[in-house]
Enzyme design. Sequence first.
Site, PDB file in Angstrom:
ATOM      1  CG  ASN A 214      13.252  -4.782  53.450  1.00 24.29           C
ATOM      2  OD1 ASN A 214      14.078  -4.057  52.918  1.00 24.29           O
ATOM      3  ND2 ASN A 214      12.534  -5.660  52.767  1.00 24.29           N
ATOM      4  CG  PHE A 327      22.423 -10.428  47.356  1.00 26.31           C
ATOM      5  CD1 PHE A 327      22.564 -10.483  45.983  1.00 26.31           C
ATOM      6  CD2 PHE A 327      23.191  -9.506  48.058  1.00 26.31           C
ATOM      7  CE1 PHE A 327      23.458  -9.658  45.314  1.00 26.31           C
ATOM      8  CE2 PHE A 327      24.090  -8.671  47.409  1.00 26.31           C
ATOM      9  CZ  PHE A 327      24.220  -8.744  46.043  1.00 26.31           C
ATOM     10  CE  LYS A 341      18.405 -17.509  52.321  1.00 24.98           C
ATOM     11  NZ  LYS A 341      18.664 -16.454  53.249  1.00 24.98           N
ATOM     12  CE  LYS A 345      15.158 -20.539  48.511  1.00 25.94           C
ATOM     13  NZ  LYS A 345      15.070 -19.284  49.179  1.00 25.94           N
TER      14      LYS A 345
HETATM   15  O1  PMT Z   1      19.646  -2.135  49.572  1.00 23.80           O
HETATM   16  P1  PMT Z   1      20.825  -1.850  50.495  1.00 23.80           P
HETATM   17  O2  PMT Z   1      20.457  -0.878  51.591  1.00 23.80           O
HETATM   18  O3  PMT Z   1      22.060  -1.454  49.735  1.00 23.80           O
HETATM   19  O4  PMT Z   1      21.184  -3.217  51.256  1.00 23.80           O
HETATM   20  C1  PMT Z   1      21.680  -4.292  50.534  1.00 23.80           C
HETATM   21  C2  PMT Z   1      21.040  -5.617  50.995  1.00 23.80           C
HETATM   22  C3  PMT Z   1      21.488  -5.911  52.407  1.00 23.80           C
HETATM   23  C4  PMT Z   1      19.517  -5.533  50.955  1.00 23.80           C
HETATM   24  C5  PMT Z   1      21.530  -6.707  49.991  1.00 23.80           C
HETATM   25  O5  PMT Z   1      22.914  -6.763  50.007  1.00 23.80           O
HETATM   26  C6  PMT Z   1      20.936  -8.069  50.332  1.00 23.80           C
HETATM   27  O6  PMT Z   1      21.409  -8.808  51.158  1.00 23.80           O
HETATM   28  N1  PMT Z   1      19.826  -8.414  49.640  1.00 23.80           N
HETATM   29  C7  PMT Z   1      19.054  -9.624  49.912  1.00 23.80           C
HETATM   30  C8  PMT Z   1      18.242  -9.411  51.140  1.00 23.80           C
HETATM   31  C9  PMT Z   1      17.341 -10.570  51.442  1.00 23.80           C
HETATM   32  O7  PMT Z   1      16.164 -10.458  51.247  1.00 23.80           O
HETATM   33  O8  PMT Z   1      17.951 -11.671  51.830  1.00 23.80           O
HETATM   34  P2  PMT Z   1      17.190 -13.055  52.158  1.00 23.80           P
HETATM   35  O9  PMT Z   1      18.232 -13.901  52.766  1.00 23.80           O
HETATM   36  O10 PMT Z   1      15.933 -12.776  52.917  1.00 23.80           O
HETATM   37  O11 PMT Z   1      16.770 -13.577  50.731  1.00 23.80           O
HETATM   38  C10 PMT Z   1      17.575 -14.474  49.980  1.00 23.80           C
HETATM   39  C11 PMT Z   1      17.418 -14.264  48.503  1.00 23.80           C
HETATM   40  O12 PMT Z   1      16.087 -14.594  48.117  1.00 23.80           O
HETATM   41  C12 PMT Z   1      17.675 -12.854  48.012  1.00 23.80           C
HETATM   42  O13 PMT Z   1      18.366 -12.944  46.777  1.00 23.80           O
HETATM   43  C13 PMT Z   1      16.268 -12.308  47.786  1.00 23.80           C
HETATM   44  O14 PMT Z   1      16.248 -11.337  46.718  1.00 23.80           O
HETATM   45  C14 PMT Z   1      15.504 -13.558  47.400  1.00 23.80           C
HETATM   46  N2  PMT Z   1      14.071 -13.565  47.748  1.00 23.80           N
HETATM   47  C15 PMT Z   1      13.664 -13.451  49.024  1.00 23.80           C
HETATM   48  C16 PMT Z   1      12.304 -13.529  49.318  1.00 23.80           C
HETATM   49  C17 PMT Z   1      11.390 -13.720  48.267  1.00 23.80           C
HETATM   50  N3  PMT Z   1      10.082 -13.773  48.512  1.00 23.80           N
HETATM   51  N4  PMT Z   1      11.821 -13.831  47.013  1.00 23.80           N
HETATM   52  C18 PMT Z   1      13.144 -13.786  46.733  1.00 23.80           C
HETATM   53  O15 PMT Z   1      13.534 -13.881  45.570  1.00 23.80           O
END
Ligand code: PMT
Length: 408
Positions: A214, A327, A341, A345
């Site tokens: 991504n 996040f 979330k 979580k």
């Molecule tokens: O890296 P940059 O270019 O600076 O951009 C920053 C960012 C946009 C990536 C960052 O600010 C951000 O939003 N990170 C989380 C992105 C994400 O994967 O969001 P999500 O809504 O899909 O996931 C929710 C949370 O679950 C996140 O804390 C993620 O780390 C976690 N996750 C997701 C999938 C997975 N299999 N395991 C996880 O732990």
Amino acid sequence: MRVALGVGGGIAAYKAAELARALQERGAAVQVIMTDAALEFITPLTFAALTGQKVITSLFSNRGADEVLSSAVEHIHVAQSHDALLVAPATADLLAKFAHGLAGDFLTTTYLAFTGPVILAPAMNTNMWLHAATQSNLEALRGRGHLIIEPEEGLLACGTSGPGRLAEPGRIAGEVVRMLTARRGMAEGMAGETVLLTAGPTQEALDPVRYITNRSSGKMGYALAEAAASRGARVILVSGPVNLPAPAGVEMVRVRTAVEMRDAVMARLEEATIVIKAAAVADYHLREIPAQKTKKAAAQWTLNLEPTPDILAEVGRNKGGRLLVGFAAETQNLEAEGRRKLETKNCDMVVANLVGQPGAGFESDANEVTLVLRTGESVAVPRAGKRVVADRILDQVVKLRREPGRTP
Ligand code: PMT
């Protein structure tokens, strides 16, 4: 502020005298440790006269039994009684010894016994500096969170021109004092905390040459790592593949896939008091990766993807007294999605950020977030540089940490 100054054996050793003086001018007490090779370039008397302290030149000495015993543990004493270990000039030989844990003299044994911030200011011939062996040693040392003050370009003693000249003593002293002042000044903020952070994307292989990933650049997570370190926290940064230098004073763990990231996080969880999950982890991957490159034969290639481990959820189930920050990358309903979330979580805070708009979220230098807190409150952080946003996030982390009932 007490600085142990290791002096390596290079032509730039004479500049270490100026450096000792520059450190003192900035309020530091300096203990000089010279290697055997350094003694060939400059005398201990110079440093003793400048610092008013006995200069350490040897691990062993021809003294009486009591003195021999105390000198045998002197490197431990030096390691425990100083706020920073600065090595300048750090020769290629010293970098290799530090990288590989060789401990044959006072300086290298002190390095192994030292648990505070290490600052290395290398100086050497350009080809030695650029050599793959030196660069890989530097990479290992950066990965341990040491600050490397890169040499400057210019005419070198060997008559060649290029990178390799010791950075200006004033600049080195300034960096050291800035680092120590930041650690002290912000000690109230996060001293004693160990922050386990994830950043960047993951890459999930489709075959030996292709992968899905991504647009995460790692900038948000790295900004958080830098901000937490400058508040005095110990920071372990588990990073997916990004093109960013390791932040100063941070322990790096580099991973590629979601499964590797999960394993790294769970392996270090025990050490953490705060976990922040800024990484954009791939949600799906191929469980069985073909051993051979997939040929471009058919008109279509259908991928049978399976979910990756949900690291945030697993940490949430095992968080104990830790503070957990997740996040959420959302294109709409920031707060509602963030709160969903937070609850599912078991987080203490969710940083919900607007993605899919120019100038914020993925890749950009700025971000715009809503902090959804377990207290029921939400805090909007308007668009600002990621380092500023990182500090606003940590302000809330510190507040939540101070609430009664939290361990450790
Ligand atoms: O890296 P940059 O270019 O600076 O951009 C920053 C960012 C946009 C990536 C960052 O600010 C951000 O939003 N990170 C989380 C992105 C994400 O994967 O969001 P999500 O809504 O899909 O996931 C929710 C949370 O679950 C996140 O804390 C993620 O780390 C976690 N996750 C997701 C999938 C997975 N299999 N395991 C996880 O732990």
